[in-house]
Design a protein around this motif. Structure first.
Motif: not given
Lengths: 81, 394
Positions: A17-18, A33, A38-42, A44-45, A48, A51, A58, B221-222, B224, B226, B268, B296, B300, B321-322
């Motif tokens: 993912i990253a 994180r 890692i941000d909220s998008f990553d 969530l990935q 997933i 899963n 989760i 989950v897939a 969801r 944000l 990043r 996204i 990146r 959120d961070d």
């Protein structure tokens, strides 16, 4: 799965993912994180991917229980039972 | 004769790579025609010509990297039918290049023709070789330009323009550095030219987050969502009522028909990239989530299409959120507004004489004061706030 297997899987998924991070440098109590940027998008990935790979779902209210490597491994082991 | 030069995207850009000529010698070009694709730190940029004429000569080969300012082509101005006059009096200012941030090209100073001293032979050799005599340092008496000076200048130019092997694909590190420089150029221009005004409002996110939690509980989950998709949708929907904020400033305010949200994605490794989410006001939260899932990772990996980098009509930056509590953005020219969202924080909120703890989002607007006033911006933020109180309608 052994704890080592879970850890290996976590590192593989995080790396996928990253790709520009080094998950293997994570310490047991490091916040995943924050440490890897890692941000909220990553994030969530990653959930997933967990899963899909482990069949573990989760829920959002449990995100806080999976912040560090140690916590995440423990959480996955609980869900496996 | 008009010299078409490698444009500059900013003070830090030193060179560009010609990827494709869109014209060939003998072609007629009109004002606004795209005549070349040039790879720069911003990716592949289509370069336009701003005067009519006939392409006389292409001096740079495809896949060749040349410094900014290098003459890439010679163009005979419209109306000039005969073979061109000796090229000692080039016109420099009739061409401009437009790039997606509309970074203005620093004007090349017009040559001082008066007092230029050169021997007739030097002038003839220069003309035959399309050499601008004003670029030649004279070594003769009183600074006069001699035949030797001209021949030396031609030799140096030919070495510079000699075809070189194609540039290798940029490494990620180089690309990141390029993006840093592109951000620097755009933000410097913005700060230099746009009179910003700033507004801020606090938005109670209780209803939006409750709706989102409920929606996510019912999804695999897939699928969801944000919180940011609600922010994108609410922003886009609010903009329908405030078209002056969904616009560009180019010789005055020009409203845009589509609402294309430029979504800030941080890399990043440093820097950021802002692809457009087209027609965001017409997309459902699920559609927007799908779009982000596509955009996204590609952003990146620096694998965006050029159109995705040039179609934004306004920018949205969300710290997540961070992030910090609030962000006051710098407008991306030629746009006229940027909307900023900080992290969602639990805060005491007074309502109807009672104090409660609520998740609060600080939303900001930076507006171009040439385009709008604070009243418009303030009304926009109020509309945004209202929309986020009715998440089910988004």
């Amino acid at each position: 799965m052994t704890e080592a297997d879970i850890k290996t899987t976590i590192f593989q998924l995080l790396k996928r993912i990253a790709p520009d991070t080094e998950p293997s440098t994570l310490g047991p109590t490091d916040n995943i994180r924050d440490t890897l940027g890692i941000d909220s998008f990553d994030a969530l990935q990653f959930i997933i991917a967990l899963n899909e790979k482990l069949g573990i779902e989760i829920p959002e209210q449990d995100y806080g229980k999976t912040g560090t490597l140690e916590q995440l491994i423990a959480y996955i082991k609980t869900k496996e039972r | 004769m008009i010299e078409f030069r490698m444009p500059s995207l900013g003070a830090d850009m030193e060179a560009g790579t010609l990827r494709e000529w869109k014209v060939k010698p003998g072609d007629t070009v009109e004002r606004g025609d795209i005549i070349a694709d040039v790879e720069t730190m911003k990716g592949i940029i289509e370069i336009e010509v701003f005067d009519a004429g006939v392409v006389e000569q292409l001096l740079v080969k495809e896949d060749e990297k040349v410094p900014v300012g290098t003459v890439m082509a010679l163009i005979r101005p419209a109306g000039e039918t005969a073979a061109p006059k000796p090229a000692e009096r080039h016109v420099y200012e009739t061409f401009k290049s437009i790039v997606n941030v509309k970074e203005e090209i620093p004007p090349v100073p017009a040559p001082a023709h008066e007092g230029l001293r050169a021997s007739p032979l030097a002038r003839r050799i220069a003309a035959e070789n399309h050499l601008d005599l004003t670029t030649v340092q004279g070594s003769g008496e009183g600074g006069a330009i001699t035949r030797e000076d001209v021949e030396k200048a031609i030799a140096e130019r030919d070495i510079r323009l000699k075809p070189r092997p194609a540039e290798p694909a940029p490494t990620p590190a180089a690309s990141t550095e390029n993006i840093r420089m592109a951000v620097a150029a755009a933000m410097s221009k913005s700060n230099r030219e746009i009179p910003h005004y700033y507004l801020e409002t606090s938005i109670d996110m209780s209803k939006a987050l409750a709706w989102l939690a409920g929606a996510n509980r019912q999804r695999p989950v897939a699928k969801r969502l944000l919180p940011v998709v609600l922010l994108i949708k609410a922003t886009a929907k609010a903009l329908r009522e405030f078209p002056d904020l969904n616009a560009v400033w180019e010789n005055g305010l020009q409203r845009k028909a589509e609402i294309n949200i430029g979504f800030v994605i941080s890399l990043r490794t440093g820097g950021l990239i802002v692809p457009a989410i087209r027609n965001a006001d017409k997309k459902s939260p699920d559609d927007l989530m799908e779009t982000l899932t596509d955009l996204i990772p590609r952003a990146r990996a620096l694998k965006l299409r050029s159109s995705e980098l040039s179609e934004s009509t306004i920018t949205l930056t969300s710290l997540g959120d961070d992030g910090a509590d609030a962000v006051f953005g710098v407008i991306y020219p030629p746009q006229v507004a940027i909307v900023g969202f900080g992290g969602i924080r639990e805060q005491p909120v007074a309502e109807n004489g009672l104090i409660g703890v609520r998740p609060v989002l600080r939303a900001t607007l930076a507006g171009d004061h040439r385009a709008t006033d604070g009243l418009t911006g303030s009304r926009f933020l109020a509309a945004l706030q209202q929309l986020l109180q009715q998440p089910e309608t988004l």
